[in-house]
Design an enzyme around this catalytic site. Structure first.
Site, mmCIF file in Angstrom:
data_model
loop_
_atom_site.group_PDB
_atom_site.id
_atom_site.type_symbol
_atom_site.label_atom_id
_atom_site.label_comp_id
_atom_site.label_asym_id
_atom_site.label_seq_id
_atom_site.Cartn_x
_atom_site.Cartn_y
_atom_site.Cartn_z
ATOM 1 N N HIS A 93 0.787 -1.270 0.008
ATOM 2 C CA HIS A 93 0.281 0.037 -0.138
ATOM 3 C C HIS A 93 0.879 1.244 0.159
ATOM 4 C CE1 HIS A 93 -3.108 -2.889 1.393
ATOM 5 N NE2 HIS A 93 -4.002 -1.538 0.601
ATOM 6 N N HIS A 132 -2.924 -5.825 -6.483
ATOM 7 C CA HIS A 132 -3.045 -6.273 -4.959
ATOM 8 C C HIS A 132 -4.702 -7.282 -5.094
ATOM 9 C CE1 HIS A 132 -3.159 -3.335 -2.636
ATOM 10 N NE2 HIS A 132 -4.063 -4.425 -2.326
ATOM 11 N N CYS A 182 -14.596 -4.259 3.856
ATOM 12 C CA CYS A 182 -13.052 -4.569 3.121
ATOM 13 C C CYS A 182 -12.400 -6.039 3.313
ATOM 14 C CB CYS A 182 -13.036 -3.081 2.669
ATOM 15 S SG CYS A 182 -14.031 -2.013 1.488
ATOM 16 N N HIS A 209 -8.665 -8.301 2.385
ATOM 17 C CA HIS A 209 -7.922 -8.823 1.561
ATOM 18 C C HIS A 209 -8.013 -10.342 1.936
ATOM 19 C CE1 HIS A 209 -6.172 -4.682 2.306
ATOM 20 N NE2 HIS A 209 -5.723 -4.696 0.579
ATOM 21 N N GLU A 255 -15.676 -8.644 11.453
ATOM 22 C CA GLU A 255 -15.424 -7.068 11.739
ATOM 23 C C GLU A 255 -16.967 -6.950 12.008
ATOM 24 O OE1 GLU A 255 -14.771 -4.450 8.678
ATOM 25 O OE2 GLU A 255 -12.259 -4.969 8.432
ATOM 26 N N GLU A 309 -3.751 3.005 -2.957
ATOM 27 C CA GLU A 309 -4.883 1.552 -3.100
ATOM 28 C C GLU A 309 -4.563 0.965 -4.861
ATOM 29 O OE1 GLU A 309 -6.338 -0.285 -1.378
ATOM 30 O OE2 GLU A 309 -6.800 0.673 0.622
ATOM 31 N N GLU A 316 -5.897 -1.975 -6.528
ATOM 32 C CA GLU A 316 -6.684 -3.036 -6.268
ATOM 33 C C GLU A 316 -7.090 -3.693 -7.320
ATOM 34 O OE1 GLU A 316 -7.087 -3.060 -1.998
ATOM 35 O OE2 GLU A 316 -9.369 -2.473 -2.732
#
Length: 206
Positions: free
Chosen positions: A52, A59, A94, A96, A114, A141, A143
């Site tokens: 990042h 990614h 959000c 990964h 979360e 970001e 992504e």
């Protein structure tokens, strides 16, 4: 358009992948992301914070949009202790995937971690690629983001280390909130990309 609806039960894996501030992220346990090429094909792994930092490394990521029975979108305000985009509003969840973890599985896992609630229904809603610098943090970001839309029917019990606040909003309330409060740098991009799937789940008002 959403595909492959899947129902979940309470036995979802809730292993942790907690974001912390930059100092802790730099010295704590290494968190690896799945690096991809411009076609979304996996090419290796990279440490999370490194990926990042400018110029960024493309990614794999995911974004989740969950709605209640009234067609309201569940938003979260990110915890103030996060090193990336703290205190801003964003979509339901959000994150990964772990290396070799399917994005669908990661999306369900991270939502439970979360927000303390598993999706009652979760559907794929396409992918979107973006390069979005965040002026506030100096991070970027880059992504290849897998989008998911679905339903939530159980009470939300957020982890305070991850979520500062949450709200269920109508489309009009979302417009008003976005005019008044800061949102994550990626929100508009993933929201617009997910709209066809959102409308399948929540109706044409969106």
């Amino acid at each position: 358009m959403p595909t492959d609806p899947t129902h979940f039960t309470a036995d979802i894996d809730t292993g942790l992948d907690v974001e912390t501030d930059v100092a802790v992220a730099a010295t704590g346990p290494e968190i690896l992301l799945e690096l991809v090429d411009d076609e979304g094909v996996t090419i290796g792994t990279g440490e999370k914070l490194w990926a990042h930092q400018q110029p960024g490394r493309l990614h794999r990521a995911f974004s989740v949009f969950l709605f209640d029975r009234q067609g309201r979108l569940l938003l979260q305000r990110r915890a103030l202790g996060k090193y990336h985009s703290p205190g801003v509003w964003s979509n339901t969840c959000c994150g990964h995937p772990y290396p070799d973890e399917q994005p669908f599985v990661a999306a369900a896992r991270r939502t439970a971690e979360e927000l303390g609630v598993a999706p009652a229904l979760l559907c794929e809603a396409g992918t979107v690629r973006y390069d979005l610098p965040d002026e506030a943090s100096g991070l970027i970001e880059r992504e290849w983001n897998h989008l998911f839309v679905g339903l939530v029917t159980a009470p939300v019990l957020p982890d305070p280390e991850e979520v500062e606040d949450f709200a269920f909003v109508t489309a009009q309330e979302l417009r008003e909130l976005r005019a008044e409060r800061p949102f994550s740098v990626w929100f508009e991009t993933v929201f617009e990309a997910a709209l066809p799937g959102i409308r399948e789940i929540a109706g044409r008002d969106w």
